[in-house]
Design a protein around this motif. Structure first.
Motif, short mmCIF file in Angstrom:
data_model
loop_
_atom_site.label_atom_id
_atom_site.label_comp_id
_atom_site.label_asym_id
_atom_site.label_seq_id
_atom_site.Cartn_x
_atom_site.Cartn_y
_atom_site.Cartn_z
N ASP A 1 -13.49 -2.91 6.24
CA ASP A 1 -13.64 -2.02 7.38
C ASP A 1 -15.13 -1.75 7.53
OD1 ASP A 1 -13.27 -0.25 9.46
OD2 ASP A 1 -12.60 1.40 8.17
N LYS B 1 0.11 4.81 6.85
CA LYS B 1 -0.68 4.69 8.08
C LYS B 1 -1.91 3.81 7.88
CE LYS B 1 0.82 9.09 9.90
NZ LYS B 1 0.42 10.37 10.48
N HIS B 2 -1.85 2.90 6.91
CA HIS B 2 -2.99 2.04 6.60
C HIS B 2 -3.40 1.23 7.82
CE1 HIS B 2 -5.60 -0.63 4.36
NE2 HIS B 2 -5.39 0.10 3.29
N LYS B 3 -4.72 1.15 8.08
CA LYS B 3 -5.24 0.40 9.23
C LYS B 3 -4.85 -1.08 9.19
CE LYS B 3 -9.49 2.59 10.71
NZ LYS B 3 -10.95 2.44 10.69
N LEU B 4 -4.71 -1.63 8.00
CA LEU B 4 -4.43 -3.05 7.84
C LEU B 4 -2.98 -3.31 7.46
CD1 LEU B 4 -7.68 -3.96 5.88
CD2 LEU B 4 -7.22 -4.32 8.31
N ARG B 5 -2.07 -2.44 7.87
CA ARG B 5 -0.67 -2.55 7.42
C ARG B 5 -0.02 -3.88 7.73
NH1 ARG B 5 -0.83 1.71 10.74
NH2 ARG B 5 -0.08 1.43 12.85
N SER B 6 -0.55 -4.64 8.69
CA SER B 6 0.06 -5.94 9.04
C SER B 6 -0.11 -6.99 7.93
CB SER B 6 -0.50 -6.47 10.35
OG SER B 6 -1.88 -6.73 10.22
N THR C 1 0.85 -1.18 0.00
CA THR C 1 0.00 0.00 0.00
C THR C 1 0.89 1.23 0.00
OG1 THR C 1 -1.71 1.25 1.19
CG2 THR C 1 -0.18 -0.03 2.53
N SER D 1 -9.04 -9.74 4.98
CA SER D 1 -8.83 -8.32 5.25
C SER D 1 -8.76 -7.48 3.98
CB SER D 1 -7.51 -8.13 6.01
OG SER D 1 -7.50 -8.87 7.19
N ASN E 1 -0.17 3.91 1.43
CA ASN E 1 -0.60 4.60 2.65
C ASN E 1 0.20 4.06 3.84
OD1 ASN E 1 -1.89 5.64 4.89
ND2 ASN E 1 -3.94 4.94 4.30
N CYS F 1 -10.48 -3.21 0.91
CA CYS F 1 -10.12 -3.57 2.28
C CYS F 1 -11.40 -3.64 3.10
CB CYS F 1 -9.18 -2.53 2.87
SG CYS F 1 -7.57 -2.53 2.04
N ASP G 1 -10.03 0.54 -2.34
CA ASP G 1 -8.79 1.12 -1.83
C ASP G 1 -7.78 1.18 -2.96
OD1 ASP G 1 -6.38 1.76 -0.59
OD2 ASP G 1 -6.87 0.63 1.22
#
Length: 119
Positions: free
Chosen positions: A98, A14-19, A10, A72, A12, A96, A104
């Motif tokens: 959410d 600071k993506h919420k799903l960065r893991s 990504t 995810s 981004n 993604c 996305d």
């Protein structure tokens, strides 16, 4: 699959799903054969129990359970989703999860050209 190793990424930071973003490679079973799901090879994340697999609708899904309906992140084709894709590098649209699937445009797949030791 045309790519034995890919990078799901990504733009981004600071993506919420960065893991879920990172390197995925072909997942081998205990007998050394490639694990498949709905007719396509499964890829496994390098550091966590996360998988990239094709679902029944032909989309590529990143999630903790091979074959699960929901993960995810998922990739699809904009042209004809009914055709399915042989490899996640063929996905042209990513979503993604959410509280529902959200488009996305920061997500993409890159083919890994260089293999590190221990591939």
């Amino acid at each position: 699959v045309c790519c034995p190793k890919i990078n799901l990424k990504t733009s981004n930071v600071k993506h919420k799903l960065r893991s879920v973003f990172g390197d995925y490679k072909l997942h081998l079973g205990v007998d050394g054969s490639v694990t498949t799901c709905h007719g396509c090879p499964v890829l496994k994340y390098s550091n966590l129990p996360l998988y990239l697999y094709r679902d029944r609708q032909g989309r590529w899904v990143a999630g903790p359970e091979i074959g699960a309906v929901r993960g995810s992140v998922r990739g699809d084709q904009s042209e004809d989703p009914e055709l399915g894709m042989e490899c996640p590098c063929q996905a042209t649209m990513w979503q993604c999860y959410d509280r529902g699937w959200q488009d996305d445009n920061t997500v993409r797949v890159e083919k890994c050209q260089v293999f590190r030791q221990g591939y």
